[in-house]
Design a protein around this motif. Structure first.
Motif, PDB file in Angstrom:
ATOM      1  N   GLY A   1      -8.601   3.439  -1.079  1.00  0.00           N
ATOM      2  CA  GLY A   1      -9.000   2.756  -2.224  1.00  0.00           C
ATOM      3  C   GLY A   1      -8.925   3.638  -3.385  1.00  0.00           C
ATOM      4  O   GLY A   1      -8.301   3.236  -4.228  1.00  0.00           O
TER       5      GLY A   1
ATOM      6  N   MET B   1     -13.046  -4.409  -4.127  1.00  0.00           N
ATOM      7  CA  MET B   1     -11.879  -4.460  -3.046  1.00  0.00           C
ATOM      8  C   MET B   1     -12.276  -3.331  -2.115  1.00  0.00           C
ATOM      9  O   MET B   1     -12.098  -3.550  -0.880  1.00  0.00           O
TER      10      MET B   1
ATOM     11  N   MET C   1       0.788  -1.085  -0.067  1.00  0.00           N
ATOM     12  CA  MET C   1      -0.009   0.074   0.019  1.00  0.00           C
ATOM     13  C   MET C   1       0.815   1.464   0.075  1.00  0.00           C
ATOM     14  O   MET C   1       1.850   1.250   0.648  1.00  0.00           O
TER      15      MET C   1
ATOM     16  N   TRP D   1      -7.910   0.935  -6.179  1.00  0.00           N
ATOM     17  CA  TRP D   1      -8.344  -0.262  -5.968  1.00  0.00           C
ATOM     18  C   TRP D   1      -9.643  -0.638  -6.916  1.00  0.00           C
ATOM     19  O   TRP D   1     -10.457   0.358  -7.083  1.00  0.00           O
TER      20      TRP D   1
ATOM     21  N   ASN E   1      -5.368   4.568  -4.344  1.00  0.00           N
ATOM     22  CA  ASN E   1      -4.516   3.620  -4.834  1.00  0.00           C
ATOM     23  C   ASN E   1      -5.074   2.785  -5.919  1.00  0.00           C
ATOM     24  O   ASN E   1      -4.522   1.846  -6.402  1.00  0.00           O
TER      25      ASN E   1
ATOM     26  N   TYR F   1      -4.649  -4.768   9.357  1.00  0.00           N
ATOM     27  CA  TYR F   1      -5.416  -4.271   7.948  1.00  0.00           C
ATOM     28  C   TYR F   1      -4.426  -4.134   6.917  1.00  0.00           C
ATOM     29  O   TYR F   1      -4.610  -4.511   5.794  1.00  0.00           O
ATOM     30  N   ALA F   2      -3.438  -3.223   7.275  1.00  0.00           N
ATOM     31  CA  ALA F   2      -2.467  -2.850   6.127  1.00  0.00           C
ATOM     32  C   ALA F   2      -1.658  -4.143   5.687  1.00  0.00           C
ATOM     33  O   ALA F   2      -1.409  -4.042   4.401  1.00  0.00           O
TER      34      ALA F   2
ATOM     35  N   ARG G   1     -13.218  -3.826   1.835  1.00  0.00           N
ATOM     36  CA  ARG G   1     -12.183  -3.496   2.737  1.00  0.00           C
ATOM     37  C   ARG G   1     -12.965  -2.672   3.581  1.00  0.00           C
ATOM     38  O   ARG G   1     -12.600  -2.572   4.949  1.00  0.00           O
TER      39      ARG G   1
ATOM     40  N   GLU H   1      -2.658  -7.235   5.570  1.00  0.00           N
ATOM     41  CA  GLU H   1      -3.616  -7.739   4.740  1.00  0.00           C
ATOM     42  C   GLU H   1      -3.812  -7.177   3.373  1.00  0.00           C
ATOM     43  O   GLU H   1      -3.823  -7.925   2.518  1.00  0.00           O
ATOM     44  N   TRP H   2      -3.812  -6.071   3.302  1.00  0.00           N
ATOM     45  CA  TRP H   2      -4.020  -5.286   2.050  1.00  0.00           C
ATOM     46  C   TRP H   2      -2.917  -5.328   1.360  1.00  0.00           C
ATOM     47  O   TRP H   2      -2.952  -4.951  -0.191  1.00  0.00           O
ATOM     48  N   THR H   3      -1.868  -5.579   1.802  1.00  0.00           N
ATOM     49  CA  THR H   3      -0.352  -5.665   0.806  1.00  0.00           C
ATOM     50  C   THR H   3      -0.047  -7.048   0.649  1.00  0.00           C
ATOM     51  O   THR H   3       1.169  -7.102   0.131  1.00  0.00           O
TER      52      THR H   3
ATOM     53  N   VAL I   1     -11.024   4.216   4.588  1.00  0.00           N
ATOM     54  CA  VAL I   1     -10.570   3.121   3.845  1.00  0.00           C
ATOM     55  C   VAL I   1     -11.062   3.366   2.178  1.00  0.00           C
ATOM     56  O   VAL I   1     -10.209   2.852   1.572  1.00  0.00           O
TER      57      VAL I   1
END
Length: 307
Positions: free
Chosen positions: A263, A272, A1, A268, A266, A301-302, A276, A304-306, A259
């Motif tokens: 998104g 997603m 991220m 997303w 980035n 969470y960060a 999230r 998990e997202w990466t 969040v």
């Protein structure tokens, strides 16, 4: 991220609006205010948001600055008002949903335009977040126009609080937002028509997105998840799984917004972004108050997202 610091990375989010204390029926108080909550979450996820707000020269104001400093948040755009008190809101609950009694003439209603030019565009903002409450008084409303003039694209979470909004201002603001978020009750209020079922909601959301011309419209539905709409796509997200430990939903929408902002910054995919955001909003519902002080929650969470 991605993060805001470092060469080649996106510039910081700018958040304009209220910081206050949510006062519960048992007289306990927690920090709140939608822009503050979103900024807090963004910092938890490693971003460097700049919150533009105003607090009183009082004990509650000192609590705000102390909490922000401890969370490593930038406080240089939080103004000190020598006359008006730090904001407060009385929280009550009806059918499990929070209700907020917003006090009039709070420090955040008087954000001074003069200091803004010193903090805007240094560096340029990735986006500007605001809601509707901050526009109830002319002084902060005019200062918001200066923030808008920075040219940052707008993420608006309307957060309607009766009686503190007007139709003319809201209609204009909706058309100036690139990304728009509201809940299903606010959607019905904006459209000025009831939404009897899910099909009504989808049609109404698309009608609003088309009229406003924004890039993305998000409708949150509490325990029923969310709907995310662009010009070419509609994505419906189911509720988060595992809602054991629910305490209250104060600030859940702000957790979702934070969040969602990550998104859009980035790129997303819609599914997603929505999934999230719903998941993190559910995590906030498992605590009292709108912000979390557990850094491990954000790190989990960060990670998990990466991965």
């Amino acid at each position: 991220m991605k993060r805001d610091r470092g060469a080649g990375l996106p510039p910081r989010p700018l958040l304009f609006g209220e910081v206050l204390h949510d006062v519960y029926p048992d007289a306990t108080a927690t920090l709140g205010g939608a822009p503050f909550n979103v900024a807090w979450h963004l910092r938890g996820f490693g971003y460097t948001p700049l919150l533009i707000s105003r607090i009183g020269n009082d004990e509650l104001g000192e609590r705000v600055l102390t909490a922000m400093s401890a969370w490593d948040m930038d406080t240089r755009a939080v103004q000190i008002d020598p006359v008006h008190a730090t904001g407060q809101a009385q929280v009550s609950f009806a059918a499990g949903e929070p209700r907020f009694e917003i006090m009039p003439d709070q420090a955040y209603d008087f954000i001074d335009a003069a200091p803004l030019r010193k903090v805007l565009n240094r560096p340029p903002a990735a986006l500007l977040y605001h809601g509707s409450l901050i526009a109830r008084q002319a002084i902060s409303r005019d200062s918001l126009e200066i923030a808008r003039a920075s040219g940052a694209p707008v993420f608006m979470d309307i957060n309607l609080r009766d009686p503190w909004w007007t139709r003319d201002w809201l209609d204009n603001a909706l058309r100036r937002a690139r990304w728009l978020k509201l809940n299903e009750h606010e959607l019905a209020m904006v459209l000025q028509r009831p939404l009897h079922d899910e099909q009504d909601l989808l049609v109404g959301a698309e009608d609003l997105r088309r009229v406003c011309g924004g890039e993305l419209l998000i409708v949150t539905r509490g325990e029923r998840g969310a709907v995310v709409i662009t010009e070419s796509k509609i994505h419906q997200t189911a509720p988060a799984s595992g809602l054991d430990g629910f305490i209250d939903s104060v600030g859940a929408g702000d957790a979702f917004s934070a969040v969602a902002m990550i998104g859009v910054l980035n790129g997303w995919p819609l599914s997603m972004l929505a999934e999230r955001a719903v998941d993190f909003a559910a995590a906030v519902c498992r605590q009292r108050g709108a912000i979390a002080q557990d850094r491990a929650l954000y790190q989990r969470y960060a990670k998990e997202w990466t991965t």
